[in-house]
Design an enzyme around this catalytic site. Structure first.
Site, PDB file in Angstrom:
ATOM      1  N   LYS A   1      -7.412   8.808   7.873  1.00  0.00           N
ATOM      2  CA  LYS A   1      -7.444   8.668   6.359  1.00  0.00           C
ATOM      3  C   LYS A   1      -8.850   9.430   5.810  1.00  0.00           C
ATOM      4  O   LYS A   1      -8.847  10.090   4.789  1.00  0.00           O
ATOM      5  CB  LYS A   1      -7.474   7.332   6.006  1.00  0.00           C
ATOM      6  CG  LYS A   1      -6.133   6.646   6.326  1.00  0.00           C
ATOM      7  CD  LYS A   1      -5.835   5.481   5.470  1.00  0.00           C
ATOM      8  CE  LYS A   1      -4.349   5.069   5.348  1.00  0.00           C
ATOM      9  NZ  LYS A   1      -4.425   3.671   5.799  1.00  0.00           N
TER      10      LYS A   1
ATOM     11  N   LYS B   1       5.418  10.057  13.227  1.00  0.00           N
ATOM     12  CA  LYS B   1       5.788   8.751  12.576  1.00  0.00           C
ATOM     13  C   LYS B   1       6.346   8.985  11.298  1.00  0.00           C
ATOM     14  O   LYS B   1       5.921   9.829  10.484  1.00  0.00           O
ATOM     15  CB  LYS B   1       4.883   7.431  13.044  1.00  0.00           C
ATOM     16  CG  LYS B   1       3.806   7.549  12.091  1.00  0.00           C
ATOM     17  CD  LYS B   1       3.349   6.327  11.853  1.00  0.00           C
ATOM     18  CE  LYS B   1       2.188   6.127  10.666  1.00  0.00           C
ATOM     19  NZ  LYS B   1       1.964   4.958  10.203  1.00  0.00           N
TER      20      LYS B   1
ATOM     21  N   LYS C   1       4.274   7.117   4.713  1.00  0.00           N
ATOM     22  CA  LYS C   1       4.444   7.412   3.084  1.00  0.00           C
ATOM     23  C   LYS C   1       3.458   8.603   3.081  1.00  0.00           C
ATOM     24  O   LYS C   1       4.145   9.697   2.359  1.00  0.00           O
ATOM     25  CB  LYS C   1       3.943   6.342   2.315  1.00  0.00           C
ATOM     26  CG  LYS C   1       4.809   5.249   2.057  1.00  0.00           C
ATOM     27  CD  LYS C   1       4.352   4.093   1.584  1.00  0.00           C
ATOM     28  CE  LYS C   1       5.143   2.623   1.822  1.00  0.00           C
ATOM     29  NZ  LYS C   1       4.357   1.629   1.688  1.00  0.00           N
TER      30      LYS C   1
HETATM   31  P1  TYM Z   1       1.383  -0.916   6.274  1.00  0.00           P
HETATM   32  O1  TYM Z   1       1.775  -1.006   4.861  1.00  0.00           O
HETATM   33  O2  TYM Z   1       0.885   0.449   6.605  1.00  0.00           O
HETATM   34  O3  TYM Z   1       2.492  -1.030   7.370  1.00  0.00           O
HETATM   35  C1  TYM Z   1       3.275  -2.024   7.224  1.00  0.00           C
HETATM   36  C2  TYM Z   1       4.041  -2.436   8.486  1.00  0.00           C
HETATM   37  O4  TYM Z   1       5.003  -1.447   8.725  1.00  0.00           O
HETATM   38  C3  TYM Z   1       4.522  -0.918  10.098  1.00  0.00           C
HETATM   39  N1  TYM Z   1       5.001   0.611  10.225  1.00  0.00           N
HETATM   40  C4  TYM Z   1       5.716   1.079  11.258  1.00  0.00           C
HETATM   41  N2  TYM Z   1       6.364   0.459  12.306  1.00  0.00           N
HETATM   42  C5  TYM Z   1       7.059   1.289  13.063  1.00  0.00           C
HETATM   43  N3  TYM Z   1       6.992   2.798  12.689  1.00  0.00           N
HETATM   44  C6  TYM Z   1       6.659   3.307  11.770  1.00  0.00           C
HETATM   45  N4  TYM Z   1       6.870   4.522  11.410  1.00  0.00           N
HETATM   46  C7  TYM Z   1       5.854   2.368  10.773  1.00  0.00           C
HETATM   47  N5  TYM Z   1       5.491   2.397   9.671  1.00  0.00           N
HETATM   48  C8  TYM Z   1       4.792   1.567   9.283  1.00  0.00           C
HETATM   49  C9  TYM Z   1       3.289  -1.162  10.561  1.00  0.00           C
HETATM   50  O5  TYM Z   1       3.007  -1.310  11.922  1.00  0.00           O
HETATM   51  C10 TYM Z   1       3.266  -2.515   9.783  1.00  0.00           C
HETATM   52  O6  TYM Z   1       3.472  -3.645  10.549  1.00  0.00           O
HETATM   53  N6  TYM Z   1      -2.854  -2.879   8.071  1.00  0.00           N
HETATM   54  C11 TYM Z   1      -1.459  -3.107   7.776  1.00  0.00           C
HETATM   55  C12 TYM Z   1      -1.205  -4.176   6.522  1.00  0.00           C
HETATM   56  C13 TYM Z   1      -1.865  -5.690   6.871  1.00  0.00           C
HETATM   57  C14 TYM Z   1      -1.645  -6.501   7.693  1.00  0.00           C
HETATM   58  C15 TYM Z   1      -2.618  -7.428   7.795  1.00  0.00           C
HETATM   59  C16 TYM Z   1      -0.479  -6.512   8.880  1.00  0.00           C
HETATM   60  C17 TYM Z   1      -3.025  -5.922   6.113  1.00  0.00           C
HETATM   61  N7  TYM Z   1      -3.454  -7.060   6.708  1.00  0.00           N
HETATM   62  C18 TYM Z   1      -2.450  -8.612   8.617  1.00  0.00           C
HETATM   63  C19 TYM Z   1      -0.800  -7.648   9.702  1.00  0.00           C
HETATM   64  C20 TYM Z   1      -1.740  -8.705   9.728  1.00  0.00           C
HETATM   65  C21 TYM Z   1      -0.394  -1.878   7.283  1.00  0.00           C
HETATM   66  O7  TYM Z   1      -0.831  -0.860   7.847  1.00  0.00           O
HETATM   67  O8  TYM Z   1       0.412  -1.961   6.739  1.00  0.00           O
END
Ligand code: TYM
Length: 355
Positions: free
Chosen positions: A113, A220, A223
């Site tokens: 990022k 992957k 967004k």
């Molecule tokens: P975020 O919004 O990036 O992703 C949310 C969830 O979607 C999964 N994900 C994927 N899984 C498989 N293949 C993909 N292409 C893919 N893109 C997204 C992510 O692995 C995630 O499970 N940091 C976290 C948000 C967060 C969180 C937490 C999660 C904040 N605090 C505490 C668990 C526990 C995140 O990246 O969200």
């Protein structure tokens, strides 16, 4: 016997896509009957990429509606918004005292990022770390890498640790953050000589963590990659996206190796179709009679079988502000019970006590 505690969240950075669904949301719904489930919208994490305030707000509401439309039952789950739990930012401040800036700077998601924010490309080899650090430190203020982005893993660790969660259903891309969470928990416990924070594990019903690929050839679905199939895509848009997926020239000899773009199509097919459909397309690939157009058509149909009921319900929820407000208010109230207890104890452990 009390149920095991589960916690996970999704950032409010736009509509949910298939990566979010298969990596996270599907498991949220599948776990809700048998675990003490806490699922939230990570709006504070979304702030790390400086969203437009109006869009951020709309996105939080959208994700609450999508959680519910995907089958999350707010009677069974504490469904809340991260910023409704004031104990989280306070514990985040406290935990940061035990987190090293070096380990945060080495986190893959931070480096990716930060590079994007500074407009620098991926490293050609591993030894440009020093140059990268200099670029971050020396960045002009109009192109800064914000401190919130650096401490993203602390905030995520706190989300988990404050609920004493044992299980965290997330996709593969989040495993490094979970590893850091365990490390921070261990460090805190050993520094103060307590058995306080619980070390969490990823959860995918015993299977390996999932990485949903994009359909643009490699990497992957995400967004920021601009390659998403959204749960709310209408059938025409969705079918068009799938039909445009990158392919290759097709197998020329029986049992040819599978190229990355085709493997990505198979991976999505495995997630969305029945085993006999997958077997059929693998067989016709192996004997070179495959037509990628047929594979894509089937894939689009099978994705739509999953997304259509969700898409159809989302708008009903979005139109019902009172209900959504009630759901997240109740969820926050319940989530704050354990959060305030953990915070109180953490303060005492660290020596912040009343006279
Ligand atoms: P975020 O919004 O990036 O992703 C949310 C969830 O979607 C999964 N994900 C994927 N899984 C498989 N293949 C993909 N292409 C893919 N893109 C997204 C992510 O692995 C995630 O499970 N940091 C976290 C948000 C967060 C969180 C937490 C999660 C904040 N605090 C505490 C668990 C526990 C995140 O990246 O969200």
């Amino acid at each position: 016997m009390s149920k095991e505690i589960v916690l996970s969240g999704i950032r409010s950075t736009g509509n949910l896509h298939l990566g979010n669904y298969f990596g996270a949301l599907r498991n949220f719904v599948r776990m809700q009957d048998n675990y003490d489930c806490n699922f939230f919208i990570a709006d504070l994490h979304a702030l790390t990429t400086n969203p437009d305030p109006k869009q951020l707000h709309a996105s939080v509401k959208q994700i609450v509606a999508e959680y519910l439309a995907a089958g999350m039952d707010p009677e069974k789950v504490n469904l809340f918004i991260q910023s409704d739990i004031p104990e989280i930012p306070e514990l985040y401040l406290l935990l940061n005292m035990h987190v090293g800036i070096g380990e945060l700077m080495r986190t893959t998601s931070f480096k990716d990022k930060a590079r994007k924010m500074l407009g620098i490309g991926a490293p050609a080899n591993g030894d440009d770390e020093e140059a990268f650090e200099k670029q971050i430190i020396g960045a002009e203020t109009n192109k800064r890498v914000n401190a919130g982005l650096l401490t993203y893993p602390t905030l995520m660790a706190v989300d988990i640790l404050i609920q004493k969660a044992k299980w965290v259903p997330v996709g593969k891309d989040q495993e490094q953050h979970l590893e850091l969470t365990r490390r921070f928990a261990r460090r805190f416990n050993s520094f103060y000589g307590v058995d306080f924070f619980v070390e969490p594990q990823n959860f995918n019903f015993g299977a390996a963590a999932i990485k949903v690929p994009g359909l643009d050839g490699s990497g992957k679905m995400g967004k920021s990659e601009g390659n998403c199939i959204y749960l709310t895509d209408d059938p025409k848009t969705l079918t068009k996206k799938v039909m445009r997926a990158m392919t290759d020239e097709g197998p020329k000899e029986p049992n040819s190796p599978v190229s990355e773009p085709i493997q990505n199509l198979f991976t999505l097919l495995e997630l969305t179709s029945t085993p006999d459909v997958v077997k059929h397309f693998k067989d016709v690939y192996a004997d070179c009679s495959i037509r990628y157009g047929d594979l894509k058509k089937q894939l689009a149909e099978d994705i739509l079988k999953i997304t259509t009921p969700i898409r159809e319900r989302v708008n009903e929820y979005l139109a019902n502000d009172d209900y959504l407000r009630k759901v997240v208010a109740t969820g926050a109230e319940r989530a704050r019970v354990r959060a305030s207890q953990t915070l109180k104890e953490a303060r005492e452990i660290m020596g912040i006590r009343k006279f």
